[in-house]
Design an enzyme around this catalytic site. Sequence first.
Site, mmCIF file in Angstrom:
data_model
loop_
_atom_site.group_PDB
_atom_site.id
_atom_site.type_symbol
_atom_site.label_atom_id
_atom_site.label_comp_id
_atom_site.label_asym_id
_atom_site.label_seq_id
_atom_site.Cartn_x
_atom_site.Cartn_y
_atom_site.Cartn_z
ATOM 1 C CD GLU A 69 34.062 40.165 41.061
ATOM 2 O OE1 GLU A 69 34.758 41.034 41.634
ATOM 3 O OE2 GLU A 69 34.084 39.966 39.833
ATOM 4 C CD GLU B 48 31.829 44.993 40.200
ATOM 5 O OE1 GLU B 48 30.594 44.884 40.084
ATOM 6 O OE2 GLU B 48 32.504 44.258 40.947
#
Length: 685
Positions: A104, A124
Amino acid sequence: MSDPVRLSLSDGVALITIDNPPVNVTSRAVREGLVAALDAAAAAGAGRVVLTGAGRAFVAGADAKEFDAAPHPPHLPDIVARIEASHIPVVAAINGAALGGGLELALACAARVAAPGATLGLPEVTLGVVPGAGGTQRLPRLVGLAAALSLIPEGRVIGAAEAQAIGLVDALAADPVAAARALPLPARAATGALPAPATDAAALAAARQQAARRSPRQIAPQKAIDLIEAACTLPLAEGLRQERETFLALKTSDQAAALRHVFFAERAAMGRGKDGAEVGSAVVVGGGTMGAAIAYALAGVGLTVALVETDAAAVARARANVARLYAEAVSRGKATAETAEAEQAARFRFHIGYDDLPAADLAIEAVFEDLAVKRAVFAALDAALPKTAILATNTSYLDVNAIAEGIANPGRFLGLHFFSPAHVMKLLEVVRGRQTTPATLATALRLAARLKKIPVLAGVCDGFIGNRILTRYRQICDVMLIEGALPAQVDAAMRGFGMAMGPYEVQDLSGLDIAYANRKRLGWKTKPGFRYIPIADRIVEETGRLGRKTGAGWYDYDGGKPVPSALIDGIVTDASARAGIARRAFTDAEIVERATAAMVEEGFRILTEGIARRAADIDLVLVHGYGFPRWRGGPMHWAARTGLAAIADRIAGHAAADPLSWAVPPLLAQAAAEGVLPADADARR
Ligand code: NAI
């Protein structure tokens, strides 16, 4: 301790290096350091910022230790936003793993250069959450909807070449920092300002279906797809807001807690045994299903293997078994025909008997499950090998101490209980015999790490941890059969709970004869104080149906598909009638409640007896060896989350009605009173 984030300036470029060993997770100190470094780079008037990681990772994700706490500023999404909005272009030099929050950060950069060996992904969902710092919104904008759907919902991690092919990285370079300093900036808007991909209802529906198939009942993959859809239809700010909200809600969910628990338990298990000795060569006795696969796994990590069989025909079969495993690897693209051929020639020797065995460091026995046969094997190994060679049995149920009797230097003896297929299954029960020394255990754990297995220490008892709980689980399922349930209903209920397969389907796969032999050995038919259910024995004795290998077992098979059998249902109802039991309906919830309670009850006995050293080890065994749903965390975690007192109460209720089948273990009663699972054995001492 050195600074977790370092800044150095040269030629107008500010190099920010994240250095938070071992894998540069974005813990609070890193986030604070990043903010300070970005401030300093701006103050120094740098023309470009290069962001990289020290060591083998770029940034491998968030700090799992902070997961259970409330988020603490500075928050990663804010740092990501700042990087994206920065007037000074930031270029990511992805030197190694860029996972989760690491990717990210990189996504917010103006450009990305990756080392050829780098790995990238947003894993995730494997921890029960969704990306929380813009991943679901920026990745689709950068690589498109299809590529984002192929990555985020299953948490897939890809290599640098694939990342470049989908447009996730701009360039590959052996020295990504040097390349990032000089890279001409691509002429495109910041990632978040790129036009959103067109939404595609069919692709989204297909992704939802696939996620439901691959990760049934799991929430995070579906939520991730919702968020990817939002990236297509909503402004960035709104998509980011929804993502953060979803992330924070999932973080405290039961599924995320369970998946984190298993993740930490795995890490702890795989970190043991660092000081064991390295094994260079092995003898494997028996080249059947297990022996061949064990030998193949050992050769795969560089050991030379002498495989012992009884005669020429058996050697030929063993050779063919090994060759088949190599052929599978070739057909899966994991080896070429040449390397497979070369490895077999270099690493394998086949022997009839023990006459000219090499002086191996380790021998693993995988012959028939028969005490006398196994003892004879170890007597021969004792005579043929150095007295220091570690001797291991792969027995499923037999008494490891009894097998060890008579060998010289018994401290080197232990059980290594592999699961089938042994080259695939990650679980390894490392069974400590009465005399097994710590050094022997350490060497076994080190070998396990080399084989990339998850080793769990177990003590000697019938079935060790896993098969003992399995036996208990099946026994209680059989009790439900005689009281009114049917096999297909029990299987469906347990699949509904999340088990990979139901208990009767599994028996048809592994063969009814194995459990039959065990019940015989344990004398269940005549065991005092024990509720014997005759159904499974009657199937074997009266019908000869042993499962899929005989074309029928608990089920009939119609072209490979299990179909409930009128014959078996007849035996079940007849057994009830003969026992004078009025059959009654069971709900699926009731079936699940009893079956799981039985696993938990046995788990507490196993802890009481020291067979397992920690509750988390029991969870690892059930999740990795028996199809217990990972997202429920294993039976012990699940019990603690459900409420130990509630489970103890239910078991007490069953015990009142059926004292031959149930009892509340004192350790469970104590844990229920305290509201927590027992501490690890090391801590209890
Ligand atoms: P298998 O029947 O496929 O293989 C046994 C092999 O041992 C045969 O190739 C046979 O020729 C050989 N053998 C028998 N006596 C021998 C002797 N005296 N010397 C040398 N070789 C001999 O059996 P499988 O399934 O591989 O099981 C082997 C052991 O592993 C058993 O103790 C079993 O309980 C255990 N085990 C089996 C699992 C499974 O899923 N099949 C899982 C975990 C353990």
